[in-house]
Design an enzyme around this catalytic site. Sequence first.
Site, mmCIF file in Angstrom:
data_model
loop_
_atom_site.group_PDB
_atom_site.id
_atom_site.type_symbol
_atom_site.label_atom_id
_atom_site.label_comp_id
_atom_site.label_asym_id
_atom_site.label_seq_id
_atom_site.Cartn_x
_atom_site.Cartn_y
_atom_site.Cartn_z
ATOM 1 N N GLU A 104 0.827 -1.208 0.000
ATOM 2 C CA GLU A 104 0.000 0.000 0.000
ATOM 3 C C GLU A 104 0.861 1.257 0.000
ATOM 4 O OE1 GLU A 104 -3.282 -2.542 2.495
ATOM 5 O OE2 GLU A 104 -2.184 -0.942 3.489
ATOM 6 N N GLU A 124 -5.063 -8.489 4.034
ATOM 7 C CA GLU A 124 -5.753 -7.983 5.221
ATOM 8 C C GLU A 124 -7.167 -8.528 5.404
ATOM 9 O OE1 GLU A 124 -3.073 -4.337 4.186
ATOM 10 O OE2 GLU A 124 -3.952 -6.062 3.146
#
Length: 240
Positions: A104, A124
């Site tokens: 990210e 995640e």
Amino acid sequence: MIHVTERDEVAVITIARPEKLNALTNAMRTDLAAAVREHGKSARGIVVTGTGRAFSAGEDLYEAVGKSLVTEVETFHDMTRAVLETRVPVVAAVNGLAVGGAAEWTLCFDSRIGTEAAGYFWPENHLGLSISNASSYLLPRLVGARALRLVLDSTRMTAEQAHAMGLLDELVAAEALLDAAVARVRHWTAPGTATATHLALLRPPLEEVERAFGAETAAAVEVEESGLAQAGMSRFVNRT
């Protein structure tokens, strides 16, 4: 565990914890943000890379178990904030797999160059964690509506897939990776260029990024208070 060298007036920040696939502890995340801020003031640009088989395995979940997820997420946010506050190009030299918060983080970089060993993985959702680094805003900005599936499927992408989707701008031979990343910075900052002006115009607006940070912090509170986050991290560290 964070090394900084200079190469042709470009600061090369290397994540150097290969025995843990360059997993990022809280202290390392703080050091990375500080290094970007420091060298963004003096170097022509910044290249970030990893050592060994991974760019970075993202958050060190072994360290994070039992700790506040909100605090963990906010240190990732500050890494992204540090990049977007610079006035020089920041390039990811993705030498291997980039996971979770590390993947990210690269979304805010001005360019991402990888090798055939590179890859992206967002685990995640299936760990009961929430995404961070303003990726709720930055990932759709890069890949459009495909962002939802990448996150919900906990997708692991090869270098070729990431390149085809636009997550990696270029694929080069492993031995040419740092040369290519440094050359990109030097080309963009050649004498007479207006790169700092165009970075300010074309980078994601900080106000939008800060809005995403706020939403992601709230999401971290939600998964933490529900018990999903700690249960997922415990499953990960106790897996056989």
